[in-house]
Motif scaffolding. Structure first.
Motif, PDB file in Angstrom:
ATOM      1  N   LYS A   1      78.022 -13.738 -49.734  1.00  0.00           N
ATOM      2  CA  LYS A   1      78.722 -13.032 -48.642  1.00  0.00           C
ATOM      3  C   LYS A   1      77.644 -12.601 -47.662  1.00  0.00           C
ATOM      4  O   LYS A   1      77.175 -11.458 -47.701  1.00  0.00           O
ATOM      5  CB  LYS A   1      79.488 -11.831 -49.183  1.00  0.00           C
ATOM      6  CG  LYS A   1      80.646 -12.236 -50.086  1.00  0.00           C
ATOM      7  CD  LYS A   1      81.369 -11.035 -50.631  1.00  0.00           C
ATOM      8  CE  LYS A   1      82.552 -11.512 -51.488  1.00  0.00           C
ATOM      9  NZ  LYS A   1      83.223 -10.377 -52.149  1.00  0.00           N
TER      10      LYS A   1
ATOM     11  N   SER B   1      77.204 -15.176 -40.871  1.00  0.00           N
ATOM     12  CA  SER B   1      78.443 -14.992 -40.095  1.00  0.00           C
ATOM     13  C   SER B   1      78.113 -14.702 -38.632  1.00  0.00           C
ATOM     14  O   SER B   1      78.696 -15.303 -37.716  1.00  0.00           O
ATOM     15  CB  SER B   1      79.247 -13.821 -40.645  1.00  0.00           C
ATOM     16  OG  SER B   1      79.415 -13.966 -42.017  1.00  0.00           O
TER      17      SER B   1
ATOM     18  N   TYR C   1      87.145 -12.525 -36.157  1.00  0.00           N
ATOM     19  CA  TYR C   1      87.920 -12.381 -37.402  1.00  0.00           C
ATOM     20  C   TYR C   1      87.941 -13.693 -38.191  1.00  0.00           C
ATOM     21  O   TYR C   1      87.786 -13.714 -39.403  1.00  0.00           O
ATOM     22  CB  TYR C   1      89.353 -11.916 -37.091  1.00  0.00           C
ATOM     23  CG  TYR C   1      89.422 -10.473 -36.623  1.00  0.00           C
ATOM     24  CD1 TYR C   1      88.926  -9.438 -37.427  1.00  0.00           C
ATOM     25  CD2 TYR C   1      89.982 -10.135 -35.391  1.00  0.00           C
ATOM     26  CE1 TYR C   1      88.977  -8.112 -37.008  1.00  0.00           C
ATOM     27  CE2 TYR C   1      90.033  -8.813 -34.960  1.00  0.00           C
ATOM     28  CZ  TYR C   1      89.528  -7.810 -35.776  1.00  0.00           C
ATOM     29  OH  TYR C   1      89.581  -6.501 -35.358  1.00  0.00           O
ATOM     30  N   ARG C   2      88.142 -14.811 -37.475  1.00  0.00           N
ATOM     31  CA  ARG C   2      88.230 -16.119 -38.140  1.00  0.00           C
ATOM     32  C   ARG C   2      86.916 -16.456 -38.865  1.00  0.00           C
ATOM     33  O   ARG C   2      86.916 -16.808 -40.042  1.00  0.00           O
ATOM     34  CB  ARG C   2      88.556 -17.213 -37.108  1.00  0.00           C
ATOM     35  CG  ARG C   2      88.737 -18.595 -37.711  1.00  0.00           C
ATOM     36  CD  ARG C   2      88.960 -19.667 -36.637  1.00  0.00           C
ATOM     37  NE  ARG C   2      87.801 -19.888 -35.777  1.00  0.00           N
ATOM     38  CZ  ARG C   2      86.727 -20.597 -36.118  1.00  0.00           C
ATOM     39  NH1 ARG C   2      86.642 -21.145 -37.321  1.00  0.00           N
ATOM     40  NH2 ARG C   2      85.731 -20.743 -35.275  1.00  0.00           N
TER      41      ARG C   2
ATOM     42  N   ALA D   1      84.437 -14.485 -39.732  1.00  0.00           N
ATOM     43  CA  ALA D   1      84.145 -13.543 -40.812  1.00  0.00           C
ATOM     44  C   ALA D   1      84.900 -13.951 -42.078  1.00  0.00           C
ATOM     45  O   ALA D   1      84.322 -13.981 -43.170  1.00  0.00           O
ATOM     46  CB  ALA D   1      84.516 -12.127 -40.381  1.00  0.00           C
ATOM     47  N   GLU D   2      86.167 -14.296 -41.901  1.00  0.00           N
ATOM     48  CA  GLU D   2      86.985 -14.669 -43.051  1.00  0.00           C
ATOM     49  C   GLU D   2      86.438 -15.932 -43.729  1.00  0.00           C
ATOM     50  O   GLU D   2      86.318 -15.985 -44.956  1.00  0.00           O
ATOM     51  CB  GLU D   2      88.431 -14.895 -42.586  1.00  0.00           C
ATOM     52  CG  GLU D   2      89.441 -14.764 -43.715  1.00  0.00           C
ATOM     53  CD  GLU D   2      90.856 -15.100 -43.259  1.00  0.00           C
ATOM     54  OE1 GLU D   2      91.246 -14.649 -42.160  1.00  0.00           O
ATOM     55  OE2 GLU D   2      91.534 -15.844 -43.977  1.00  0.00           O
ATOM     56  N   GLU D   3      86.069 -16.896 -42.935  1.00  0.00           N
ATOM     57  CA  GLU D   3      85.494 -18.145 -43.468  1.00  0.00           C
ATOM     58  C   GLU D   3      84.238 -17.883 -44.299  1.00  0.00           C
ATOM     59  O   GLU D   3      83.918 -18.638 -45.198  1.00  0.00           O
ATOM     60  CB  GLU D   3      85.085 -19.059 -42.298  1.00  0.00           C
ATOM     61  CG  GLU D   3      86.172 -20.013 -41.855  1.00  0.00           C
ATOM     62  CD  GLU D   3      85.737 -20.813 -40.627  1.00  0.00           C
ATOM     63  OE1 GLU D   3      86.639 -21.223 -39.885  1.00  0.00           O
ATOM     64  OE2 GLU D   3      84.512 -21.003 -40.407  1.00  0.00           O
ATOM     65  N   ASN D   4      83.516 -16.843 -43.918  1.00  0.00           N
ATOM     66  CA  ASN D   4      82.256 -16.540 -44.594  1.00  0.00           C
ATOM     67  C   ASN D   4      82.377 -15.427 -45.639  1.00  0.00           C
ATOM     68  O   ASN D   4      81.365 -14.905 -46.117  1.00  0.00           O
ATOM     69  CB  ASN D   4      81.192 -16.151 -43.569  1.00  0.00           C
ATOM     70  CG  ASN D   4      80.734 -17.348 -42.752  1.00  0.00           C
ATOM     71  OD1 ASN D   4      79.917 -18.143 -43.201  1.00  0.00           O
ATOM     72  ND2 ASN D   4      81.286 -17.495 -41.553  1.00  0.00           N
ATOM     73  N   ASN D   5      83.608 -15.073 -45.950  1.00  0.00           N
ATOM     74  CA  ASN D   5      83.839 -14.041 -46.972  1.00  0.00           C
ATOM     75  C   ASN D   5      83.231 -12.686 -46.656  1.00  0.00           C
ATOM     76  O   ASN D   5      82.786 -11.970 -47.549  1.00  0.00           O
ATOM     77  CB  ASN D   5      83.293 -14.503 -48.335  1.00  0.00           C
ATOM     78  CG  ASN D   5      84.249 -15.453 -48.998  1.00  0.00           C
ATOM     79  OD1 ASN D   5      85.453 -15.242 -48.967  1.00  0.00           O
ATOM     80  ND2 ASN D   5      83.699 -16.517 -49.560  1.00  0.00           N
TER      81      ASN D   5
ATOM     82  N   VAL E   1      83.527  -8.991 -44.029  1.00  0.00           N
ATOM     83  CA  VAL E   1      84.483  -8.190 -43.255  1.00  0.00           C
ATOM     84  C   VAL E   1      83.834  -7.875 -41.908  1.00  0.00           C
ATOM     85  O   VAL E   1      82.639  -7.611 -41.834  1.00  0.00           O
ATOM     86  CB  VAL E   1      84.792  -6.861 -44.007  1.00  0.00           C
ATOM     87  CG1 VAL E   1      85.633  -5.932 -43.147  1.00  0.00           C
ATOM     88  CG2 VAL E   1      85.488  -7.172 -45.325  1.00  0.00           C
TER      89      VAL E   1
END
Ligand SMILES: [Zn+2]
Length: 422
Positions: free
Chosen positions: A249, A254, A320-321, A323-327, A329
């Motif tokens: 993470k 990110s 947001y996209r 960040a989510e792809e990279n696990n 927040v």
């Protein structure tokens, strides 16, 4: 030497000036002597003793040509020459006389001197006018002492409240309101400008576009708006040697993806939108530890307000996209949003015609930096003229503009104003 010769060669536009160049230079030198630094610059922070002295000098000039002086509740100064129509909105020329620490002699000052000189010329020529004429000096334009640029004009245009302004403190904890009172420039709310028929600001370019294009006057079409975001990514710190790639993470990866992705997007759009990531903090910032917390600044600039809004929205979605792809927040803070200012088309056209008929090499351009004209634009038709800055240098002691360029801009503005008097 070649550069100097080139500049000289392109400047052989000789014409009779309608304003008084010798007087302008004399006045310029007087202001340049207030708060002057060893290397030919100026330190004249807002509401200091130096600012007070420069203000007193400008007020003295206003009174010498019988202008009626008034001060508003933010310390903005106005000198008025009454027109034949008593309550019509006035024609206003102005800028600022505060500077940054070790700044230049030209920034702002030229716009105020332009106002004094143009009104003095109209007075001497005994030209009648329907509209009242005013010279304006705005408080704390630089935001160098009280950290909000264009403070006086923004507050007057209603972008910041009186309470907010009064409670601002400088680095030593002194309050705006106390310093304003101390130098004797606390006026009243009734003195603010509410509406203008025309506002004009002559200012140095602070860039190299005019110099590179061998132009002597910049006709400013508008000032870009800006949107500032701060994105903080929260991941997990693990050992670089023992954490498989797939389980990480990584907050920095990110952030890097965001920077790469959005830079590419802005380049491909090709619509003059600008995006800059100027600042980054990495924690723990150790070579063999996966970063768990990274924050980046995002600066978006655009001349089109709708596009500025939609770009800001798109950037947030991508944050947001990714960040989510990279696990990880992401937390987003929107710190500043400033609408672009688009100046009056009709006045831009008139200035262009004037430049063509007087054979002045001009360039229509946009300003990246903010100016008081940005807020005055909310009160009525506004226009700005740029003067070439030698090597684009500004906010430093080396700041310089050629005197014949300064004179040419002020003379051109005079010719415009002369046609708008009735
Ligand atoms: Zn300025």
């Amino acid at each position: 030497v070649i550069k100097l010769l080139l500049r000289f060669k392109f400047k052989v536009v000789v014409r009779k000036m309608l304003v008084n160049g010798a007087r302008l230079l004399e006045n310029f030198n007087i202001l340049a002597g207030i708060g002057s630094t060893k290397n030919g610059g100026i330190t004249r922070l807002a509401l200091t003793n130096e600012d007070k002295e420069a203000r007193n000098q400008v007020v003295k000039w206003m009174q010498e040509i019988d202008l009626k002086v008034r001060i508003d509740d933010f310390g903005n100064i106005f000198g008025r020459k009454e027109g034949r129509i008593p309550n019509a909105p006035p024609i206003v020329i102005g800028s600022h006389i505060d500077s940054v620490k070790n700044g230049g002699r030209f920034d702002g000052v030229i716009g105020v001197l332009a106002g004094i000189e143009i009104l003095q010329t109209i007075t001497e020529k005994n030209i009648g006018h329907d509209y009242s004429l005013e010279v304006a000096v705005f408080t704390n334009e630089e935001g160098a002492r009280f950290q909000r640029p264009m403070l006086g004009s923004a507050a007057m245009a209603g972008a910041i409240s009186q309470e907010q302004v009064y409670n601002m403190q400088d680095d030593s904890g002194k309050f705006f309101i106390d310093e304003l009172k101390r130098i004797g420039y606390l006026g009243n709310k009734e003195s603010r400008l509410k509406e203008v028929k025309l506002f004009a600001e002559v200012h140095i370019e602070q860039g190299t576009i005019l110099e590179e294009n061998n132009k002597r006057i910049g006709i400013v079409q508008g000032i870009s708006g800006l949107s500032w975001l701060k994105a903080s990514f929260f991941g997990q710190s693990d050992h670089a040697a023992s954490t498989p790639m797939i389980q990480r993470k990584d907050a920095l990866v990110s952030a890097a993806n965001v920077i790469n992705n959005l830079t590419q997007w802005a380049k491909e759009k090709m619509d003059n939108s600008l995006i800059t990531f100027g600042k980054m903090n990495v924690r723990p910032n150790i070579a063999n530890v996966i970063p768990n917390e990274v924050s980046i600044s995002i600066d978006i600039r655009d001349f089109d307000n709708d596009r500025l809004l939609s770009s800001t929205k798109y950037v947030k979605e991508q944050l947001y996209r990714i960040a989510e792809e990279n696990n990880v927040v992401v937390k987003i803070e929107e710190s500043v949003f400033q609408e672009p200012a688009i100046f009056n088309k009709n006045l831009i056209d008139k200035l262009e015609v004037l430049c063509i008929s007087n054979q002045v090499p001009y360039h229509k351009m946009l300003s990246g930096a903010g100016h008081d004209a940005m807020y005055m634009n909310r009160l009525g038709n506004t226009i700005m003229l740029f003067i070439p800055s030698v090597e684009g240098k500004s906010h430093c002691e080396e700041e310089h503009s050629d005197w014949d360029d300064i004179l040419l801009s002020i003379d051109t503005l005079y010719r415009l104003i002369e046609k708008e008097l009735n």
